[in-house]
Design an enzyme around this catalytic site. Structure first.
Site, PDB file in Angstrom:
ATOM      1  N   CYS A 173      29.527  51.116  40.114  1.00  0.00           N
ATOM      2  CA  CYS A 173      29.393  49.779  40.711  1.00  0.00           C
ATOM      3  C   CYS A 173      28.515  48.880  39.854  1.00  0.00           C
ATOM      4  CB  CYS A 173      28.825  49.912  42.124  1.00  0.00           C
ATOM      5  SG  CYS A 173      28.416  48.343  42.864  1.00  0.00           S
ATOM      6  N   CYS A 180      31.882  46.904  40.177  1.00  0.00           N
ATOM      7  CA  CYS A 180      31.764  45.692  41.004  1.00  0.00           C
ATOM      8  C   CYS A 180      30.892  44.590  40.397  1.00  0.00           C
ATOM      9  CB  CYS A 180      31.156  46.030  42.362  1.00  0.00           C
ATOM     10  SG  CYS A 180      31.403  47.695  42.950  1.00  0.00           S
ATOM     11  N   LYS A 237      31.897  43.166  36.920  1.00  0.00           N
ATOM     12  CA  LYS A 237      33.196  42.534  37.157  1.00  0.00           C
ATOM     13  C   LYS A 237      33.025  41.181  37.833  1.00  0.00           C
ATOM     14  CE  LYS A 237      35.086  43.137  40.934  1.00  0.00           C
ATOM     15  NZ  LYS A 237      35.779  43.989  41.904  1.00  0.00           N
ATOM     16  N   TYR A 255      43.998  46.485  42.462  1.00  0.00           N
ATOM     17  CA  TYR A 255      43.038  45.380  42.456  1.00  0.00           C
ATOM     18  C   TYR A 255      42.323  45.227  41.118  1.00  0.00           C
ATOM     19  CZ  TYR A 255      38.746  48.194  43.275  1.00  0.00           C
ATOM     20  OH  TYR A 255      37.678  49.042  43.162  1.00  0.00           O
ATOM     21  N   GLU A 302      42.467  41.792  39.059  1.00  0.00           N
ATOM     22  CA  GLU A 302      41.209  41.075  38.818  1.00  0.00           C
ATOM     23  C   GLU A 302      41.000  40.825  37.324  1.00  0.00           C
ATOM     24  OE1 GLU A 302      38.649  42.645  42.688  1.00  0.00           O
ATOM     25  OE2 GLU A 302      38.401  43.653  40.784  1.00  0.00           O
ATOM     26  N   HIS A 319      33.987  21.733  60.740  1.00  0.00           N
ATOM     27  CA  HIS A 319      34.787  20.809  59.949  1.00  0.00           C
ATOM     28  C   HIS A 319      33.924  20.057  58.941  1.00  0.00           C
ATOM     29  CE1 HIS A 319      38.176  18.201  59.181  1.00  0.00           C
ATOM     30  NE2 HIS A 319      37.369  17.149  59.313  1.00  0.00           N
ATOM     31  N   GLU A 325      37.945  26.827  59.087  1.00  0.00           N
ATOM     32  CA  GLU A 325      38.237  26.316  60.429  1.00  0.00           C
ATOM     33  C   GLU A 325      39.687  26.609  60.821  1.00  0.00           C
ATOM     34  OE1 GLU A 325      38.409  21.923  60.952  1.00  0.00           O
ATOM     35  OE2 GLU A 325      38.094  21.828  58.802  1.00  0.00           O
TER      36      GLU A 325
END
Ligand SMILES: Cc1cc2nc3c(=O)[nH]c(=O)nc-3n(C[C@H](O)[C@H](O)[C@H](O)COP(=O)(O)OP(=O)(O)OC[C@H]3O[C@@H](n4cnc5c(N)ncnc54)[C@H](O)[C@@H]3O)c2cc1C
Length: 455
Positions: free
Chosen positions: A43, A48, A51, A179, A183, A437, A442
């Site tokens: 990681c 992670c 990356k 993934y 990525e 908003h 939303e």
């Protein structure tokens, strides 16, 4: 009388191992941990964290382009790979040190060495030709990238080397469509590299919701990333510093770098487990029960080496649960329901719960709510990409059982929606929540119309 050198010996200084070692040492358990490469594990060192730093670097290139529509003059955009690598390395160095010092501060002993299991309670430190004993041994050795056995594979790289390239190639071929492949395709594209993704299947990101898979592939293609389906490399040839991929369709693709992102295998080779009768799966993964115990009662395993859900937070939770069960008399299996995940593509995917396809298999009736819109931020910038949001609802209970987002900040949204899904939120609860908003999120509380298939 003390029977063993340590109460707990952890092999592997990554996410799972360090968490377990630190907690154990903090409880007064006599703990040692060995790491053969660098503390922090996949990681922190080559997963992670670096990356995500690369993703930020890559996205900033797009942001500079987008700024023009907002009035900024951004002439002279240039990118320096070496600066990125140097700054990334400094940050990784800092984080890695925190990992080992955390264990030491808690009272644990740290070995910078490869460890192998030589008995149910014995660990050999390879560099020191020294054997130590422990009441329990915890295997937290993670995994490594897998490259298929094809001629010329030695000319290719994996994500490990992608973090240390001397220079960016003009063109990269990335093999795979999980993934990590997706990525890195987006990272390199954003940094100005021509990217071709080769995939033996028909659609990227197996296991994710089909609408998002499809929409992201369309966006990546429109951005200029070439995706070639139903094709694999059969061989790689090298001439000077140029490489060619010869594909299973007998085509030849010239490039400067070939990166395989074709899965990972648990790190158990040469660890001594099979000799001791520790039951391992076909790919070498350590088979464990709910309490992380292997078939040899004094040997346990957590994280990627067990090849269950290979994500950092899961490895960490495994480490915590191992400690709770074995040193705090609080056995509680890790609950992986509604585990949020992301793909840090550009735009990114954030997802939690059942995909539409999976929900249709698991529930008697499923309602789908979908919204596709151009986020406000993309208007003045001229960026054509649309955000896609999708809620999957169990029609019998009105519970939201899946939420899938493709668009800016999708991962951040998925982390928060995961709490609602974990609490059993119904679609009515989403509807009763007042919108914030103007945000993209939303839309998640304003989708009213059930999606009806065309025709
Ligand atoms: C490119 C990439 C991107 C990723 N991105 C994400 C992400 O965005 N989000 C996410 O949640 N997960 C991500 N992951 C997955 C994540 O990194 C892993 O799930 C996580 O690191 C697993 O932790 P672990 O403790 O099981 O193993 P690791 O972190 O791999 O740690 C194992 C450690 O054991 C050491 N070791 C191995 N054998 C020995 C031995 N015999 N003696 C001593 N030491 C040994 C290794 O050197 C390593 O440091 C990514 C992975 C990769 C490769």
């Amino acid at each position: 009388m003390v029977k063993f050198d340590y109460d707990l010996f952890v092999i592997g200084g990554g996410s799972g191992g360090v968490r377990a070692a630190r907690l154990a040492a903090g409880l007064g358990v006599r703990t040692a941990i060995a790491e053969e490469y660098r503390f922090g594990g996949t990681c922190v060192i080559r997963g992670c964290v670096p990356k995500k730093l690369f993703v930020y670097a890559s996205e900033l290139g797009h942001a500079i382009d987008d700024a023009r529509g907002y009035g900024w003059t951004t002439a002279g955009k240039r990118f320096d790979w070496k600066t990125l690598i140097a700054n990334k390395d400094a940050e990784i160095e800092r984080l890695g040190k925190l990992y080992s010092s955390g264990v030491e501060k808690a009272g644990g002993t740290v070995f910078h060495d490869r460890a192998e299991v030589v008995g149910p309670h014995q660990v050999k430190l390879a560099g020191q030709a020294r054997t130590l004993s422990a009441e329990r041994i915890l295997i937290a050795t993670g995994g490594h990238p897998f490259i298929p056995e094809i001629p010329g594979r030695e000319h290719s790289i994996t994500s490990n080397e992608a973090f240390h390239l001397d220079a960016l190639p003009e063109k990269i071929v990335i093999v795979g469509a999980g993934y990590i492949a997706v990525e890195f395709a987006c990272i390199f594209h954003g940094l100005g590299v021509e990217v071709e993704l080769l995939y033996r299947g028909g659609e990227i990101l197996r296991g994710f919701d089909h609408d998002l898979r499809h929409a992201l592939a369309e966006i990546m293609t429109a951005q200029g990333i070439k995706i070639t389906y139903n094709t694999e490399p059969a061989a790689i040839e090298k001439a000077g510093d140029r490489l060619s991929v010869i594909t299973t369709r007998d085509t030849r693709i010239a490039c400067g770098t070939i990166m395989f992102a074709t899965g990972r295998r648990p790190n158990t080779i040469g660890l001594g487990l099979q000799k001791l009768g520790v039951k391992c799966g076909w790919n070498g993964r350590v088979m464990v029960d709910d309490w992380y115990r292997s078939s040899v009662p004094s040997i346990y395993a957590v994280g990627d080496v067990t090849d269950r859900v290979n994500l950092t937070p899961v490895a960490i939770r495994d480490g915590v649960a191992f400690i709770e069960a074995n040193y705090k008399n609080n056995p509680k299996p890790v609950d992986l329901a509604y585990l949020p995940t992301a793909v840090f593509s550009q735009p990114e995917i954030g997802t939690v719960g059942y995909t539409e396809e999976h929900a249709r298999e698991m529930f008697r009736a499923v309602d789908i709510y979908k919204s596709s819109f151009r986020p406000l931020k993309n208007t003045l910038s001229g960026r054509p990409e649309r955000t896609l949001m999708k809620l999957v609802v169990d029609a019998e209970t009105d519970k939201v059982v899946g939420a899938h987002i493709l668009g800016p900040d999708a991962a951040e949204m998925a982390q928060l929606i995961a709490i609602s899904l974990k609490l059993g939120a119904r679609k009515a609860d989403f509807d009763a929540t007042i919108a914030l908003h103007p945000t993209a999120a939303e839309e998640l509380v304003t989708m009213r119309e059930k999606w009806q298939p065309a025709g």
